[in-house]
Scaffold this active site. Structure first.
Site, PDB file in Angstrom:
ATOM      1  N   SER A   1       1.021  -1.094   0.064  1.00 23.86           N
ATOM      2  CA  SER A   1       0.229   0.165   0.007  1.00 23.86           C
ATOM      3  C   SER A   1       0.853   1.228  -0.368  1.00 23.86           C
ATOM      4  CB  SER A   1      -1.381   0.489   0.951  1.00 23.86           C
ATOM      5  OG  SER A   1      -1.605   0.599   1.033  1.00 23.86           O
TER       6      SER A   1
ATOM      7  N   ASP B   1      -9.186  -5.669  -4.649  1.00 20.94           N
ATOM      8  CA  ASP B   1      -8.863  -4.501  -4.542  1.00 20.94           C
ATOM      9  C   ASP B   1      -9.929  -3.450  -5.314  1.00 20.94           C
ATOM     10  OD1 ASP B   1      -7.024  -3.055  -2.686  1.00 20.94           O
ATOM     11  OD2 ASP B   1      -5.584  -4.649  -4.311  1.00 20.94           O
TER      12      ASP B   1
ATOM     13  N   HIS C   1      -7.327  -6.321  -0.429  1.00 18.57           N
ATOM     14  CA  HIS C   1      -5.689  -5.450   0.079  1.00 18.57           C
ATOM     15  C   HIS C   1      -5.174  -5.896   1.514  1.00 18.57           C
ATOM     16  CE1 HIS C   1      -3.950  -1.573  -0.114  1.00 18.57           C
ATOM     17  NE2 HIS C   1      -4.194  -1.297   0.983  1.00 18.57           N
TER      18      HIS C   1
END
Length: 321
Positions: free
Chosen positions: A178, A263, A295
């Site tokens: 991320s 995602d 995610h």
């Protein structure tokens, strides 16, 4: 959510020509309201097996547990300073057979540059150290204490530190999740000459990252981070590589850009555009959409040796086809 996902996919395709060229002025996010952008850039809203809050609790719980287990082995060097700042510390997890020629995986945690900790991020330590890979988990000063420029500088310092401490390493592989994937990707632009050492970078594993920060300016996550467009562009590896292409220092260095199937469409778009930009710039890049992963699962499953991404990382490090 399904209808919205397909609308965004259509917008994404409309913003790209058939040859893969970017039309950034037609980017889908520019047609979205602030509320829509907040939704796109809130990964917990896209989980499919758990509620948003439960997913975050599970993610934190797994991070805590695996880090405690990794530290219990006794083969770790904790809170090693890589710089002069209070937050400039890293943890080194060593395999049972330590040698000067170990490969290193250096991990940068996510948390929208505002949360997260090295103390809950040792997801991949046990599966990798079991195969002879040393793992380094890096802390950096998150916002509001740290600015993005400072974070990028701290990540750079941490890699320089690892290279200087272990000059005979078999290769340094950067991994980020991320926001951590963004910080790792910024190292593609680093000027190592001013640090007096060139790290032996052999690969990048970028997990569900954000590579163009301009959309973040229009979300509720922006306030502590990006006061101006110039800050976003300066710290956007996608924008930097498109406007001033950088040639790979080592053409053999491998870059894996991954995204979870679950995602959001914006995370998919960012990953695909970054992968395409890397390919157009001559980088040895590959792209992987991880089936049925969201995610957070994309990272916490690295606790498993038989997980597809764990196997990709090990095969890349040991140069297996």
């Amino acid at each position: 959510m399904c209808v919205w996902w397909y609308m965004c996919v259509w917008w994404y395709k409309a913003g790209m020509d058939v040859s893969g060229g970017n039309h950034r002025h037609e980017a889908p996010w520019k047609r979205m309201s602030k509320e829509e952008l907040d939704n796109q850039y809130s990964p917990s809203r896209w989980v499919v097996r758990l509620g948003a809050e439960e997913a975050m609790r599970t993610y934190s719980q797994i991070g805590n547990e695996v880090t405690k287990r990794a530290r219990a082995t006794g083969r770790s060097l904790l809170n090693v300073p890589y710089g002069d700042g209070d937050g400039e510390k890293l943890d080194i997890y060593l395999p049972e057979a330590v040698s000067e020629a170990m490969p290193f995986l250096v991990f940068f945690h996510g948390g929208y540059w505002q949360s997260g900790s090295k103390d809950t991020s040792a997801f991949m330590v046990n599966p990798l150290t079991a195969q002879g890979v040393a793992v380094v988990i890096v802390a950096y000063d998150i916002a509001p204490k740290g600015t993005l420029d400072q974070m990028v500088d701290q990540v750079t310092q941490s890699i320089v530190f690892v290279q200087k401490q272990y000059p005979g390493n078999q290769g340094i592989y950067l991994c980020g999740h991320s926001a951590g994937a963004h910080l790792a990707a910024m190292m593609l632009l680093a000027d190592w000459t001013k640090h007096g050492v060139t790290p032996n970078l052999k690969g990048f594993f970028l997990l569900s990252g954000v590579y163009d920060l301009e959309p973040i300016m229009h979300t509720s996550e922006n306030a502590p981070l990006l006061p101006a467009l110039e800050d976003a562009q300066r710290n956007s590896p996608l924008w930097q590589l498109e406007t001033a292409p950088t040639q790979p220092a080592d053409p053999a260095c491998r870059i894996l850009v991954t995204v979870g199937q679950h995602d959001s469409p914006e995370f998919h778009r960012q990953s695909r555009e970054f992968y395409q930009t890397l390919c157009q710039g001559g980088w040895k890049a590959s792209f992987e959409e991880l089936h049925d992963m969201d995610h957070f699962e994309i990272l916490w499953n690295l606790t498993q040796e038989d997980y597809v991404l764990t196997q990709i990382i090990l095969k890349t490090i040991f140069q297996e086809s």
